[in-house]
Design an enzyme around this catalytic site. Structure first.
Site, PDB file in Angstrom:
ATOM      1  N   ASP A 103     -10.626   4.841  -2.431  1.00 56.51           N
ATOM      2  CA  ASP A 103      -9.488   5.435  -3.144  1.00 56.51           C
ATOM      3  C   ASP A 103     -10.010   6.040  -4.452  1.00 56.51           C
ATOM      4  OD1 ASP A 103     -10.013   3.286  -4.786  1.00 56.51           O
ATOM      5  OD2 ASP A 103      -7.921   2.688  -5.010  1.00 56.51           O
ATOM      6  N   TYR A 106      -7.600   5.489   3.910  1.00 58.65           N
ATOM      7  CA  TYR A 106      -7.665   4.454   2.872  1.00 58.65           C
ATOM      8  C   TYR A 106      -6.732   3.283   3.218  1.00 58.65           C
ATOM      9  CZ  TYR A 106      -6.048   1.765  -0.971  1.00 58.65           C
ATOM     10  OH  TYR A 106      -5.656   0.691  -1.710  1.00 58.65           O
ATOM     11  N   GLN A 155       0.128   6.941  -4.927  1.00 61.50           N
ATOM     12  CA  GLN A 155       0.492   7.812  -6.073  1.00 61.50           C
ATOM     13  C   GLN A 155       1.327   7.086  -7.127  1.00 61.50           C
ATOM     14  OE1 GLN A 155       1.844  10.121  -2.965  1.00 61.50           O
ATOM     15  NE2 GLN A 155       0.875  12.001  -3.623  1.00 61.50           N
ATOM     16  N   GLU A 191       0.822  -1.211   0.000  1.00 61.57           N
ATOM     17  CA  GLU A 191       0.000   0.000   0.000  1.00 61.57           C
ATOM     18  C   GLU A 191       0.858   1.264   0.000  1.00 61.57           C
ATOM     19  OE1 GLU A 191      -3.060   0.186  -0.613  1.00 61.57           O
ATOM     20  OE2 GLU A 191      -3.595  -1.918  -0.445  1.00 61.57           O
TER      21      GLU A 191
END
Ligand code: SF4
Length: 382
Positions: free
Chosen positions: A166, A148, A70, A65
């Site tokens: 997300d 998230y 990004q 994660e």
């Protein structure tokens, strides 16, 4: 499969013009319809295979994660494999040298993630006796973990009933239900989180979360959603009204700032002068050659007379422009110029904190991506 009444009048208050809803009122049958369709697609059609999908180890899920924040899955995949191989347990990462971890992270960008990741691994190793937290509150209390990531770890590792929200989830929900509340507003975050929680399959939160994220990533894509292949297409608001391009809505426009970097690569006896970036700025702790940053573009003559360069007494004719690169980060574009400058003696006015490193040893240091690209394009560095 039952097909409950999803007409707009029943699903949401009608607004004029009939366009987009603000409040979703779903009955149980409508909620189940969405969830069942999605889960059915997940078990029969979702072929997205990624190594962390079946993972149950919270440490490895957390690693994946952090790497994927990004970052596209395909770009993050080799990094996930490298990290899990080099550091299979949280203890291995926690006890690794900073320099070594940054080198492994090199090219992924957003180095704050790497710094936070290391700090968190050390905190878990030293303060939590190596045990990963087990509740969503304690997971979210870790540095670098937002709502998230906490929901993803809690559901994937422990099967706890928390829905992830997300970019993929925002897109699917805003299109399917026709919600135009900006997803970057406080109201939007609240609304979408409440809706996601309502739709979650609590008997299989990991499967549900994976399903909706995969649907967003592979079918309900940002630019050209594949509505024909979508299990939700018969009741989708955006499809019915051809509003894919208008949803989801964002309130803020991204302001992209341009920065101009001029690197002078001092070369002496097959060595390059570099120093560590220490300021509170991008690429903290990475290495770079001698840098001049200017608010606008500079010609070579202007660079040679810049206040940081003038004291070095360089010969303008020996300053060779050898490369130019553009790098796009989230909020900025960096235009980088590379000048080679061969010298016999170290200029007395070179700033402190730098060092000469043999070209053969450069691969032992972590550099920003644009500098690595320049090194790679100029093979004589190796
Ligand atoms: S029907 Fe199209 S727009 Fe609607 S959720 Fe599916 S892919 Fe997205």
């Amino acid at each position: 499969m039952d097909s409950p009444d999803f007409s707009e009048e029943k699903m949401r208050p009608v607004v004029q013009p009939v366009y987009i809803a603000r409040a979703i009122r779903m009955n149980k049958a409508q909620q189940q319809y969405f969830t069942r369709r999605l889960m059915h697609w997940h078990t029969t059609h979702n072929g997205r295979s990624l190594p962390w999908k079946e993972e149950k180890d919270p440490y490895k899920i957390w690693l994946s994660e952090i790497i994927l924040q990004q970052t596209r899955a395909q770009q993050g995949l080799p990094y996930y494999l490298k990290f899990t191989e080099a550091y299979p347990r949280v203890k291995d990462l926690a006890t690794a040298e900073d320099e070594e971890v940054f080198r492994l992270w090199q090219g992924l960008g957003y180095y704050n993630r790497c710094r936070n990741m290391l700090g968190t691994a050390r905190y878990i190793h030293h303060d939590l006796e190596g045990k990963f937290p087990r509740t969503i509150e304690s997971i979210q209390a870790l540095k670098g973990i937002g709502a998230y990531t906490a929901a993803a770890i809690a559901s994937f590792a422990y099967g706890l009933p928390h829905a992830v929200v997300d970019g993929n989830v925002y897109r699917v929900l805003s299109r399917y239900f026709g919600i135009d509340t900006p997803i970057d507003s406080t109201a939007g975050k609240k609304e979408f989180t409440a809706l996601a929680d309502q739709l979650l399959d609590k008997t299989d939160s990991a499967g549900y979360n994976q399903a909706i994220m995969d649907l967003g990533a592979t079918v309900c894509k940002p630019a050209s959603p594949d509505c024909l292949a979508c299990p939700l297409n018969d009741k989708c608001f955006a499809r019915k009204h051809e509003l894919w391009n208008d949803l989801p809505v964002k309130s803020k426009k991204l302001i992209v700032k341009k920065r101009h970097f001029y690197y002078i690569l001092f070369l002496k006896d097959n060595q390059l002068w570099i120093r560590k970036r220490t300021g509170d700025d991008i690429w903290q702790n990475l290495y770079e050659p001698f840098l001049v940053e200017h608010k606008a573009g500079l010609t070579t003559a202007e660079l040679a007379t810049h206040e940081l360069v003038k004291p070095l007494k360089l010969k303008k004719a020996d300053l060779q422009l050898s490369g130019r690169l553009f790098q796009r980060l989230t909020h900025r574009v960096i235009e980088t110029h590379f000048y080679l400058y061969r010298i016999k003696n170290t200029p007395a006015a070179l700033p402190t904190g730098g060092k000469w490193v043999s070209l053969k040893e450069l691969n032992k240091y972590a550099f920003p991506k644009s500098i690595i690209s320049f090194f790679e394009k100029n093979a004589y560095f190796y």
